[in-house]
Structure formats: C-alpha cells, structure tokens
Motif scaffolding. Structure first.
Motif, PDB file in Angstrom:
ATOM      1  N   LYS A 175       0.826  -1.201   0.000  1.00 24.28           N
ATOM      2  CA  LYS A 175       0.000   0.000   0.000  1.00 24.28           C
ATOM      3  C   LYS A 175       0.870   1.264   0.000  1.00 24.28           C
ATOM      4  CE  LYS A 175      -4.007  -2.006   2.367  1.00 24.28           C
ATOM      5  NZ  LYS A 175      -4.921  -1.906   3.545  1.00 24.28           N
ATOM      6  N   THR A 176       0.410   2.270  -0.711  1.00 28.69           N
ATOM      7  CA  THR A 176       1.135   3.537  -0.814  1.00 28.69           C
ATOM      8  C   THR A 176       0.503   4.582   0.097  1.00 28.69           C
ATOM      9  OG1 THR A 176       1.762   3.082  -3.109  1.00 28.69           O
ATOM     10  CG2 THR A 176       1.893   5.370  -2.368  1.00 28.69           C
ATOM     11  N   THR A 177       1.343   5.186   0.892  1.00 25.32           N
ATOM     12  CA  THR A 177       0.871   6.229   1.801  1.00 25.32           C
ATOM     13  C   THR A 177       1.830   7.421   1.736  1.00 25.32           C
ATOM     14  OG1 THR A 177       2.136   5.270   3.640  1.00 25.32           O
ATOM     15  CG2 THR A 177      -0.179   4.584   3.399  1.00 25.32           C
ATOM     16  N   LEU A 178       1.385   8.528   2.281  1.00 25.91           N
ATOM     17  CA  LEU A 178       2.252   9.700   2.379  1.00 25.91           C
ATOM     18  C   LEU A 178       2.964   9.676   3.727  1.00 25.91           C
ATOM     19  CD1 LEU A 178       0.072  12.614   0.919  1.00 25.91           C
ATOM     20  CD2 LEU A 178       2.067  11.531  -0.133  1.00 25.91           C
ATOM     21  N   GLY A 179       4.256   9.944   3.693  1.00 27.53           N
ATOM     22  CA  GLY A 179       5.012   9.953   4.939  1.00 27.53           C
ATOM     23  C   GLY A 179       6.301  10.762   4.802  1.00 27.53           C
ATOM     24  N   TYR A 180       6.956  10.997   5.907  1.00 28.09           N
ATOM     25  CA  TYR A 180       8.217  11.745   5.910  1.00 28.09           C
ATOM     26  C   TYR A 180       9.366  10.910   5.351  1.00 28.09           C
ATOM     27  CZ  TYR A 180       5.960  15.114   9.069  1.00 28.09           C
ATOM     28  OH  TYR A 180       5.130  16.062   9.618  1.00 28.09           O
ATOM     29  N   ASP A 181      10.284  11.562   4.674  1.00 28.24           N
ATOM     30  CA  ASP A 181      11.516  10.907   4.226  1.00 28.24           C
ATOM     31  C   ASP A 181      12.507  10.986   5.390  1.00 28.24           C
ATOM     32  OD1 ASP A 181      13.895  10.093   3.104  1.00 28.24           O
ATOM     33  OD2 ASP A 181      13.618  11.202   1.234  1.00 28.24           O
ATOM     34  N   THR A 182      12.458   9.999   6.245  1.00 23.72           N
ATOM     35  CA  THR A 182      13.238  10.011   7.487  1.00 23.72           C
ATOM     36  C   THR A 182      14.737  10.121   7.237  1.00 23.72           C
ATOM     37  OG1 THR A 182      11.541   8.652   8.537  1.00 23.72           O
ATOM     38  CG2 THR A 182      13.653   8.796   9.664  1.00 23.72           C
ATOM     39  N   ASP A 183      15.228   9.416   6.220  1.00 25.64           N
ATOM     40  CA  ASP A 183      16.663   9.464   5.932  1.00 25.64           C
ATOM     41  C   ASP A 183      17.104  10.871   5.523  1.00 25.64           C
ATOM     42  OD1 ASP A 183      17.075   6.787   6.509  1.00 25.64           O
ATOM     43  OD2 ASP A 183      16.709   6.133   4.442  1.00 25.64           O
ATOM     44  N   ALA A 184      16.281  11.537   4.704  1.00 28.79           N
ATOM     45  CA  ALA A 184      16.619  12.895   4.260  1.00 28.79           C
ATOM     46  C   ALA A 184      16.592  13.868   5.436  1.00 28.79           C
ATOM     47  CB  ALA A 184      15.635  13.345   3.182  1.00 28.79           C
ATOM     48  N   ILE A 185      15.624  13.706   6.314  1.00 28.60           N
ATOM     49  CA  ILE A 185      15.534  14.580   7.492  1.00 28.60           C
ATOM     50  C   ILE A 185      16.736  14.362   8.401  1.00 28.60           C
ATOM     51  CG2 ILE A 185      14.201  15.107   9.574  1.00 28.60           C
ATOM     52  CD1 ILE A 185      11.675  14.352   7.975  1.00 28.60           C
ATOM     53  N   TYR A 186      17.089  13.094   8.607  1.00 36.15           N
ATOM     54  CA  TYR A 186      18.253  12.798   9.449  1.00 36.15           C
ATOM     55  C   TYR A 186      19.514  13.438   8.872  1.00 36.15           C
ATOM     56  CZ  TYR A 186      22.284  10.444  11.383  1.00 36.15           C
ATOM     57  OH  TYR A 186      23.494  10.203  11.959  1.00 36.15           O
ATOM     58  N   LYS A 187      19.699  13.320   7.579  1.00 37.32           N
ATOM     59  CA  LYS A 187      20.881  13.878   6.929  1.00 37.32           C
ATOM     60  C   LYS A 187      20.958  15.389   7.145  1.00 37.32           C
ATOM     61  CE  LYS A 187      23.252  14.081   2.448  1.00 37.32           C
ATOM     62  NZ  LYS A 187      23.179  13.676   1.011  1.00 37.32           N
TER      63      LYS A 187
ATOM     64  N   ILE B 195      24.172  13.084  18.203  1.00 33.83           N
ATOM     65  CA  ILE B 195      22.935  12.575  17.623  1.00 33.83           C
ATOM     66  C   ILE B 195      23.013  11.059  17.461  1.00 33.83           C
ATOM     67  CG2 ILE B 195      23.753  13.064  15.274  1.00 33.83           C
ATOM     68  CD1 ILE B 195      20.778  13.612  14.536  1.00 33.83           C
ATOM     69  N   ASP B 196      22.007  10.379  17.990  1.00 29.56           N
ATOM     70  CA  ASP B 196      21.892   8.922  17.883  1.00 29.56           C
ATOM     71  C   ASP B 196      21.026   8.634  16.654  1.00 29.56           C
ATOM     72  OD1 ASP B 196      20.837   6.245  18.122  1.00 29.56           O
ATOM     73  OD2 ASP B 196      21.396   6.259  20.241  1.00 29.56           O
ATOM     74  N   ALA B 197      21.648   8.117  15.602  1.00 29.05           N
ATOM     75  CA  ALA B 197      20.942   7.923  14.335  1.00 29.05           C
ATOM     76  C   ALA B 197      19.720   7.016  14.471  1.00 29.05           C
ATOM     77  CB  ALA B 197      21.904   7.353  13.295  1.00 29.05           C
ATOM     78  N   ASP B 198      19.873   5.894  15.165  1.00 25.50           N
ATOM     79  CA  ASP B 198      18.769   4.937  15.298  1.00 25.50           C
ATOM     80  C   ASP B 198      17.606   5.550  16.075  1.00 25.50           C
ATOM     81  OD1 ASP B 198      20.150   3.016  13.884  1.00 25.50           O
ATOM     82  OD2 ASP B 198      21.039   2.106  15.680  1.00 25.50           O
ATOM     83  N   LYS B 199      17.927   6.195  17.198  1.00 23.92           N
ATOM     84  CA  LYS B 199      16.879   6.802  18.012  1.00 23.92           C
ATOM     85  C   LYS B 199      16.211   7.938  17.249  1.00 23.92           C
ATOM     86  CE  LYS B 199      15.889   8.721  22.578  1.00 23.92           C
ATOM     87  NZ  LYS B 199      16.428   9.107  23.915  1.00 23.92           N
ATOM     88  N   PHE B 200      17.001   8.696  16.505  1.00 25.21           N
ATOM     89  CA  PHE B 200      16.439   9.811  15.754  1.00 25.21           C
ATOM     90  C   PHE B 200      15.455   9.307  14.697  1.00 25.21           C
ATOM     91  CE2 PHE B 200      16.230  12.737  12.222  1.00 25.21           C
ATOM     92  CZ  PHE B 200      16.060  13.972  12.838  1.00 25.21           C
ATOM     93  N   LYS B 201      15.853   8.312  13.934  1.00 24.60           N
ATOM     94  CA  LYS B 201      15.007   7.813  12.848  1.00 24.60           C
ATOM     95  C   LYS B 201      13.740   7.137  13.365  1.00 24.60           C
ATOM     96  CE  LYS B 201      18.782   7.313   9.526  1.00 24.60           C
ATOM     97  NZ  LYS B 201      19.558   6.401   8.660  1.00 24.60           N
ATOM     98  N   ALA B 202      13.801   6.699  14.639  1.00 26.88           N
ATOM     99  CA  ALA B 202      12.619   6.063  15.232  1.00 26.88           C
ATOM    100  C   ALA B 202      11.724   7.071  15.939  1.00 26.88           C
ATOM    101  CB  ALA B 202      13.058   4.989  16.226  1.00 26.88           C
ATOM    102  N   ALA B 203      12.178   8.313  16.015  1.00 29.65           N
ATOM    103  CA  ALA B 203      11.426   9.352  16.740  1.00 29.65           C
ATOM    104  C   ALA B 203      10.234   9.835  15.929  1.00 29.65           C
ATOM    105  CB  ALA B 203      12.357  10.518  17.055  1.00 29.65           C
ATOM    106  N   ASP B 204       9.348  10.551  16.605  1.00 30.46           N
ATOM    107  CA  ASP B 204       8.183  11.163  15.963  1.00 30.46           C
ATOM    108  C   ASP B 204       8.656  12.339  15.111  1.00 30.46           C
ATOM    109  OD1 ASP B 204       5.819  12.334  15.239  1.00 30.46           O
ATOM    110  OD2 ASP B 204       5.146  12.785  17.285  1.00 30.46           O
ATOM    111  N   MET B 205       8.509  12.233  13.799  1.00 33.83           N
ATOM    112  CA  MET B 205       8.986  13.287  12.904  1.00 33.83           C
ATOM    113  C   MET B 205       8.186  14.583  13.040  1.00 33.83           C
ATOM    114  SD  MET B 205      11.720  12.392  11.348  1.00 33.83           S
ATOM    115  CE  MET B 205      12.328  11.289  12.655  1.00 33.83           C
TER     116      MET B 205
END
Length: 234
Positions: A97-109, A166-176
């Motif tokens: 299924k296709t949904t709209l969501g944040y690009d977590t990797d781009a935000i982290y970068k 910055i903890d990459a794993d914790k950041f990517k799992a956080a509420d964007m």
C-alpha cells in the motif's frame, strides 16, 4: 591631552599634525637617532604585532564561517513548501500500500549536518577573545539547553562540552512531527539557532574589520576583551 570633536571623537590636533606631515617628520628625526639595536627591536615588535593581528582576524573569520554554516543548515530545515525536507512523499509499505510519509533518511541527513555545523560554531565561538562573540555563543548554548528535553526525545543529546550528539537509530525512530516542530517552525529551536548564528556572524565580521585600527597616537587599538565569559557563564 588634546581637545576632541564631541560628535566624531576626532583628535583635531593630531589630525592636523598628520595632515601637515609633522608626524612623519618627527618620526623620521627620531628614528635617525635611534641606535641600530633599538631599531631592530622596534621592527621585531611591529612584526609580532602584525602577526598577532593576522591570527586574530583569521580566528574571527573562522567563527564567521562556522556561524554562516549553521545558518545555512538551520535555514535548510526551516524551508517550507514542496522544497521542504519535511514535505511528505509517497511511501510503499510491506503490504504494497502507498501512503504519504516523511523521508526520514533525508531529514536525518539535514539534521546531522546542522549538528555538525553547530558543534564547530560552539568550538570556534567559545575560543574567541571578543566579548560580543562570546556572549552570542553563550546565548546559543543557553537556548540549546532550554530545549534539552525536547532534543533528547528525538535522539539528540548535549555533551559535557556543550556540543550535540545525535543517535541515528533513536532519531530515525522518533516522531517526525516533533522533529518538525523543533526545526521547521517560527520561534522553534532551529529558528532561534539560525538567529543566533546570524548575529554571531555579524559580530565576528565586524570585529575582524576593526581588529587592527591604527590610532592617531601611533598605536594599535584592539576590539578584544580577554576573559572567561564563555567558561564561567555556562
């Protein structure tokens, strides 16, 4: 010793002497009678002064550049609309299924770049001898500490040296949405940091331009105040 213009602070007597060439004649007459050893000492002292001035200007330029980098990184996160790093994109889940969501990797970068730039700014600003640079750096540090709990919740910690981790794993799992509220809104942490960086860049640039003003009395005046403002104020 001499009268000065009340509005401009110009020493009119000294100015007249310089304009007429009297200062030059006096200096020439003086140095013609100075022993060679004294001439060498004066030359060495002048060279050391110039070297010190050059180093101070280079230090302030590094502060200015670091502050500009923080502003650029913060402003990139503050961008709105389709070009915003927080603009939602289509994502396909495991179920197809296709949904709209944040690009977590781009935000982290983007946030990681902000963190790296911020740390460099704190290092360089905190080592400065200029009072306004120190105060503005301190203001940035204090603003970060005010947001410590919110930053911790998305995986960004403040170290003992006031720099960010910055903890990459914790950041990517956080509420964007929380990340967005910290970096993409007016009066947010990112917005305030950008403002501090702008002021720091301004003060560093201005101090560098004024760092080696040659006074009418034949001496250098410096726009520096030594002290432990940054160390003691945190």
């Amino acid at each position: 010793m001499f009268g000065q213009d009340a509005n401009l602070g110009i020493n009119l007597s000294d100015y007249a002497s310089i304009k007429s060439g009297a200062y030059h004649k006096l200096l020439k007459a003086y140095y013609e009678n100075v022993p060679d050893d004294d001439k060498k000492t004066d030359s060495s002292s002048k060279k050391n002064t110039q070297t010190t001035q050059k180093e101070k200007v280079e230090e302030l330029t590094r502060v200015e550049n670091a502050a500009d980098d923080v502003k650029d990184a913060a402003d990139a996160l503050l961008t709105q609309g389709n070009k915003s790093v927080f603009h939602k994109v289509e994502k396909t889940g495991a179920d197809g299924k296709t949904t709209l969501g944040y690009d977590t990797d781009a935000i982290y970068k983007a946030v990681d770049k902000f963190v790296s730039s911020y740390n460099t700014m704190i290092d360089r600003g905190g080592d400065s001898e200029n009072e306004r640079v120190l105060k503005t750096t301190l203001s940035a540090v204090q603003n970060t500490k005010k947001n410590e709990d919110a930053l911790n919740s998305i995986g960004i910690m403040i170290g003992s040296d006031n720099k960010l981790l910055i903890d990459a794993d914790k950041f990517k799992a956080a509420d964007m949405d929380t990340v967005k509220s910290l970096f993409n809104k007016t009066a947010s942490f990112g917005y305030q940091t950008s403002a501090n960086a702008s002021m720091l860049s301004f003060y560093a640039e201005r101090a560098a331009s004024q760092a080696s003003t040659y006074g009418a009395n034949g001496t250098y005046t410096y726009n520096y105040q030594s002290g432990n403002l940054y160390d003691t104020g945190i």
